[in-house]
Design a protein around this motif. Structure first.
Motif, short mmCIF file in Angstrom:
data_model
loop_
_atom_site.label_atom_id
_atom_site.label_comp_id
_atom_site.label_asym_id
_atom_site.label_seq_id
_atom_site.Cartn_x
_atom_site.Cartn_y
_atom_site.Cartn_z
N LEU A 63 0.86 -1.18 0.00
CA LEU A 63 0.00 0.00 0.00
C LEU A 63 0.90 1.23 0.00
O LEU A 63 2.04 1.18 0.44
CB LEU A 63 -0.89 0.02 1.24
N HIS A 64 0.36 2.32 -0.51
CA HIS A 64 1.14 3.55 -0.51
C HIS A 64 0.25 4.74 -0.23
O HIS A 64 -0.90 4.77 -0.63
CB HIS A 64 1.86 3.73 -1.86
N ASP A 65 0.81 5.68 0.48
CA ASP A 65 0.12 6.92 0.77
C ASP A 65 -0.19 7.65 -0.53
O ASP A 65 0.52 7.48 -1.52
CB ASP A 65 1.06 7.77 1.64
N LEU A 76 11.49 21.82 1.07
CA LEU A 76 11.85 20.53 1.66
C LEU A 76 13.30 20.18 1.41
O LEU A 76 14.01 19.69 2.29
CB LEU A 76 10.95 19.44 1.08
N ILE A 135 16.44 18.01 7.78
CA ILE A 135 15.44 16.95 7.80
C ILE A 135 15.03 16.58 9.22
O ILE A 135 13.91 16.15 9.45
CB ILE A 135 15.97 15.72 7.02
N PRO A 147 17.41 7.34 18.26
CA PRO A 147 16.58 6.20 17.89
C PRO A 147 15.87 5.61 19.11
O PRO A 147 16.32 5.79 20.25
CB PRO A 147 17.57 5.19 17.31
N PHE A 148 14.79 4.92 18.84
CA PHE A 148 14.00 4.25 19.88
C PHE A 148 14.89 3.23 20.59
O PHE A 148 15.64 2.49 19.97
CB PHE A 148 12.85 3.53 19.18
N ARG A 201 13.97 15.02 0.46
CA ARG A 201 14.24 15.27 1.89
C ARG A 201 13.06 15.91 2.60
O ARG A 201 13.20 16.87 3.35
CB ARG A 201 15.49 16.13 2.06
N CYS A 202 11.89 15.39 2.32
CA CYS A 202 10.68 15.97 2.92
C CYS A 202 10.57 15.56 4.37
O CYS A 202 9.82 16.17 5.13
CB CYS A 202 9.46 15.51 2.15
N GLY A 203 11.28 14.52 4.78
CA GLY A 203 11.24 14.13 6.18
C GLY A 203 10.02 13.31 6.58
O GLY A 203 9.82 13.02 7.75
N ARG A 204 9.20 12.92 5.60
CA ARG A 204 8.03 12.13 5.95
C ARG A 204 8.41 10.78 6.54
O ARG A 204 7.73 10.26 7.42
CB ARG A 204 7.16 11.91 4.71
N LEU A 246 11.02 10.16 8.36
CA LEU A 246 11.42 10.37 9.75
C LEU A 246 10.21 10.46 10.65
O LEU A 246 10.21 9.98 11.77
CB LEU A 246 12.21 11.67 9.89
N GLU A 247 9.17 11.13 10.14
CA GLU A 247 7.96 11.31 10.94
C GLU A 247 7.18 10.01 11.04
O GLU A 247 6.29 9.88 11.88
CB GLU A 247 7.06 12.38 10.31
N MET A 295 10.78 3.64 14.99
CA MET A 295 12.04 3.46 15.71
C MET A 295 12.87 4.74 15.70
O MET A 295 14.01 4.74 16.14
CB MET A 295 12.85 2.32 15.11
N TYR A 296 12.32 5.82 15.20
CA TYR A 296 12.99 7.12 15.11
C TYR A 296 14.32 7.01 14.36
O TYR A 296 15.31 7.63 14.75
CB TYR A 296 13.26 7.76 16.48
N LEU A 297 14.35 6.22 13.33
CA LEU A 297 15.55 6.18 12.51
C LEU A 297 15.44 7.26 11.44
O LEU A 297 14.43 7.96 11.37
CB LEU A 297 15.70 4.80 11.85
N ASN A 298 16.48 7.39 10.62
CA ASN A 298 16.46 8.36 9.53
C ASN A 298 16.48 7.59 8.20
O ASN A 298 17.53 7.40 7.60
CB ASN A 298 17.68 9.28 9.65
N SER A 358 15.63 8.30 5.26
CA SER A 358 16.14 9.05 4.12
C SER A 358 17.65 8.89 4.00
O SER A 358 18.19 8.56 2.95
CB SER A 358 15.76 10.52 4.31
N SER A 373 8.56 3.28 3.39
CA SER A 373 8.21 3.09 1.98
C SER A 373 6.78 3.54 1.73
O SER A 373 6.46 4.05 0.66
CB SER A 373 8.35 1.62 1.58
N TYR A 374 5.90 3.33 2.72
CA TYR A 374 4.50 3.71 2.55
C TYR A 374 4.37 5.21 2.35
O TYR A 374 3.63 5.68 1.50
CB TYR A 374 3.70 3.28 3.78
N VAL A 375 5.11 6.00 3.12
CA VAL A 375 4.93 7.45 3.04
C VAL A 375 5.81 8.11 1.97
O VAL A 375 5.51 9.22 1.56
CB VAL A 375 5.19 8.16 4.38
N CYS A 376 6.88 7.46 1.54
CA CYS A 376 7.83 8.15 0.66
C CYS A 376 7.14 8.66 -0.60
O CYS A 376 6.67 7.88 -1.42
CB CYS A 376 8.98 7.23 0.26
#
Lengths: 334, 448
Positions: free
Chosen positions: A15-17, A273, A278, A329-330, B371-374, B376-377, B381-384, B386, B415-418
């Motif tokens: 699925l994709h946004d 952006l 970032i 990181p978490f 580099r929209c940062g989506r 990251l959001e 696991m708060y990784l980066n 990007s 991958s879902y938000v990219c």
């Protein structure tokens, strides 16, 4: 099901946004429409011609470096359109059209393509274009005409052959609120700034439309509230201190916010952006830096306006902020 | 009820649960032939106990656990072993499998060998019994349940958390378990609590399953156990172990550690029902609820399928698939595995069979990272992602490791938000396996 039907094998997620890069870009374009409308309302046909030519310059150079010049494939992502519109909005309404076209070429060519294209550039392309125009044509870019709604006619200065500057047959020029503030210590009233009844660039006169555009972009999650809010707060606090010390000499924070290109720069350029950090913390540092530079340049610099340089300076810091400021990181201790 | 508990970040994909969430569980009719891979769980494959030609009974043990991280395997039908040979497994590998031809004249009644009452057991016997019942985590990873329940010396289990989140879109098998087998769930909890003696037992359920929340809430109230049903915010990946712990007790499982290191134990809710079925009815793990769903399935349903049943038969019971079918998945759309055919068996880890149309799995055009940062959001696991994606593209595996790629549990949010359609998590899977292989080799070298 037919046994021979071909299925594709790929890996999850499946699925994709709905938000894709062109979708994001066109949301920004949509949010610019009311602002473009206001530019037409105040400055008329000349303003539209300036926008058209700066966009045309962007499209021209973007296509020139694509596989096939006539295919239009590279401009489909919408990023060149945004650059062209934003560049046009930073120019005065009587700006010679050939200069606007050249500005577009420099914006995309020097601002984006030489870095490797979309996503690779360090500086905001529209501001690169404007910085070039400011250096090359300092007179033309500071020749302001008052809002007079010339709906069906160009200004004399719009029309000049390439590499010539047409005479200002109208003979009317005006000062912007910022230059009045800087050189004459006259402060415009906030209603004029808010609703747009002052001289200035196409996109720096009508504060309220920028606020609405900003709210729209934040609500649709195209930009994050962090950067605009941090810039505005920094400018208000930093300039407010001086205003409280000497209100006769220093402008009020409201004046600071709604004069010049601050709103345009804050909502549309600082939030770019690609050229902003970032990580959340990086974005705060970046935005506070912009706010401080704006106030420094406006109050003590040689130029009346400082938004462009403030953003370009902090753009330069972005790659470093991306490396230095990381997210925790978490599952790690702070 | 407080349904705002959750973790930070994550995504909100469309749920598609309405396709099957109200479909009562149906029983899969018995088919002719069953293919039972010996490796249906994480860990060592089981050791076969039968030979070609042997008659087997439904519920009879046909393969024994081969080591501690391994479980037993039981026959899902009365029938005859027709061979032990390589067969394709849902993970794409060829594995040794026991093939059983069902007895067409059998009533297929369970032949239970009820274990002795759990009250008379000590912890060791309980663990061995669960292993013998072939019970694994039914969430999808199929990790042997008894391994999870073995609390190592020096560790304590203060909280038991039962995972009824089912945050993957489309899937509803845990949902139906909670609604239709709440007594089994509560009984399983009682049995587990008898041995683990946790201070508090939480049942985490996403707020989009109000019927399950209400039923279990009522049962919990009258159970006399320290059980609390916790409605959680509907968000993906809310059902990930670390995310659920974070939502309920606001603690982070340290990197590289297990939940038990912060005194928590998380287990899938359907596995708990399986424990009750074993200790009360003597039914080992021989079948499970599978959600057959997707817009390309004629009649989405929740079906109780004996293991080894070919997917094709299960899908045919649901009216077959429509001509728009473009992808066959096992599991959910976020983490599921794609299949190239339906000629593979349902195994212990099969939570769903999902058939999607080409409209739903659009091929995205790929752009460069803006580099929209989506990502990251989105990353829980708060990784980066990007940055990690750029490192993966350049093959800088060591730098990926220093940027914590091994903490990625491949939920696929990035991958879902990219917006640029960059296959982030896909490249992380590659990166992780390269790093793991490299590290294993280094270890070998050190030994030598």
């Amino acid at each position: 099901m037919s046994e021979e039907k071909k299925l594709t094998v790929s890996t999850s997620p499946f699925l994709h946004d709905k938000a894709t890069t062109p979708w994001i870009m066109y949301q920004v374009v949509f949010s610019l429409i009311p602002i473009i409308g206001a530019a037409y309302y105040f400055f008329g046909l000349g303003a539209m011609a300036v926008l058209f030519f700066s966009v045309a310059g962007c499209f021209f150079i973007e296509q020139l470096f694509s596989k096939s010049f006539f295919s239009g494939d590279k401009i489909k992502d919408g990023s060149a359109l945004i650059t062209g519109l934003l560049l046009g909005l930073t120019l005065p309404p009587g700006f010679p059209l050939w200069m606007a076209f050249l500005g577009g070429i420099v914006a995309i060519g020097m601002g984006k393509l030489i870095w490797g294209g979309l996503g690779m550039n360090v500086f905001n392309p529209a501001l690169v274009g404007r910085a070039f125009l400011q250096a090359a044509f300092p007179t033309a870019i500071t020749t302001w005409s008052p809002p007079d709604g010339r709906y069906f006619s160009f200004r004399g200065t719009n029309i000049g052959y390439p590499f010539f500057q047409a005479d200002n047959v109208d003979g009317i020029t005006t000062a912007t609120p910022l230059s009045k503030m800087k050189f004459d210590h006259v402060f415009a009233n906030w209603q004029d700034l808010f609703f747009g009844n002052t001289g200035g660039s196409l996109g720096e006169t009508c504060g309220i439309l920028f606020l609405l555009a900003g709210i729209y972009l934040i609500a649709r999650k195209i930009i994050h509230w962090r950067i605009p809010v941090a810039i505005i707060l920094t400018v208000v606090i930093f300039s407010g201190i001086f205003w409280l010390i000497d209100p006769a000499k220093y402008p009020s924070p409201v004046f600071m916010l709604f004069s010049g290109g601050l709103m345009l720069g804050t909502i549309f350029m600082a939030t770019d952006l690609v050229t902003s950090p970032i990580t959340p913390k990086g974005a705060w540092i970046y935005a506070i830096g912009i706010g401080i530079f704006i106030v420094l340049i406006r109050l003590w610099g040689g130029l009346p306006e400082g938004v462009m340089y403030a953003i370009l300076l902090m753009n330069a810091a972005t790659p470093l902020l991306n490396i230095l400021v990381k997210v925790k990181p978490f599952g790690y201790k702070k | 009820m407080n349904s705002t508990l959750t973790f930070r970040h994550g995504i909100h994909p469309e749920e598609y649960k309405e396709l099957s969430e109200h479909c009562r569980v149906e029983r899969m009719p018995f088919v002719e032939e069953y293919i039972l891979p010996l490796a249906q769980h994480l860990g060592a494959p089981s050791k076969p106990l039968v030979q070609k030609g042997n008659k087997v009974k439904r519920g009879q043990k046909i393969a024994a656990a081969n080591g501690f991280v391994s479980v037993a395997l039981h026959s899902p039908v009365d029938g005859t072993v027709t061979g032990i040979s390589l067969a394709e497994n849902p993970n794409g590998q060829m594995v040794q499998s026991i093939i059983i031809k069902a007895d067409p004249f059998s009533t297929q009644q369970l032949t239970p060998s009820i274990p002795k009452s759990y009250e008379e057991m000590n912890v060791k016997e309980f663990i061995a019994s669960v292993q013998d019942a072939g019970i694994v985590g039914l969430g999808g990873a199929a990790f042997p349940a008894h391994v999870k329940f073995s609390i190592p010396e020096g560790k304590t289990c203060r909280y038991i958390m039962l995972n009824g989140c089912e945050c993957e879109p489309f899937l509803t098998s845990d949902h139906r378990t909670m609604v239709e087998y709440p007594d089994d769930v509560m009984d399983g909890i009682r049995i587990l609590q008898h041995f683990l003696k946790a201070e508090k037992i939480f049942i985490g359920i996403e707020a989009n399953k109000p019927d399950a929340i209400n039923i279990l809430h009522e049962k919990a109230k009258n159970s006399g156990l320290p059980v609390e049903v916790i409605p959680l915010k509907v968000k993906y990946p809310q059902g990930a172990e670390k995310m659920m712990i974070n939502a309920i007790i606001a603690k982070e499982v340290p990197s590289g550690k297990l939940p038990l290191d912060i005194e928590a134990l998380v287990t899938n809710i359907s596995s708990i029902a399986a424990i009750s079925q074993w200790f009360r009815k003597g039914q080992p793990l021989i079948e499970r609820i599978v959600t057959v769903t997707g817009t390309a399935v004629k009649r989405p349903a929740n079906i109780l399928v004996p293991f080894g049943t070919p997917m094709r038969d299960v899908v045919e019971l649901c009216g077959g698939i429509t001509s728009e079918a473009a992808r066959i998945l096992l599991g959910g759309p976020m983490m599921g595995m794609v299949q190239k055919s339906l000629d593979i068996p349902v195994v212990k880890g099969t939570s769903g069979i999902l058939i999607l149309t080409s409209d739903e799995v659009k091929d995205l055009s790929q752009y460069t990272c803006i580099r929209c940062g989506r990502c990251l959001e989105a990353c829980p696991m708060y990784l980066n992602p990007s940055l990690l994606g750029m490192l993966a593209k350049k093959g800088l595996w060591e730098e990926m490791e220093t940027n914590h790629i091994l903490d990625c549990f491949e939920c696929g949010c990035c991958s879902y938000v990219c917006p640029s359609g960059i296959p982030l998590v896909q490249s992380f899977r590659v990166g992780k396996s390269i790093i793991r292989e490299h590290n294993a080799r280094e270890k070998e070298k050190e030994k030598v």
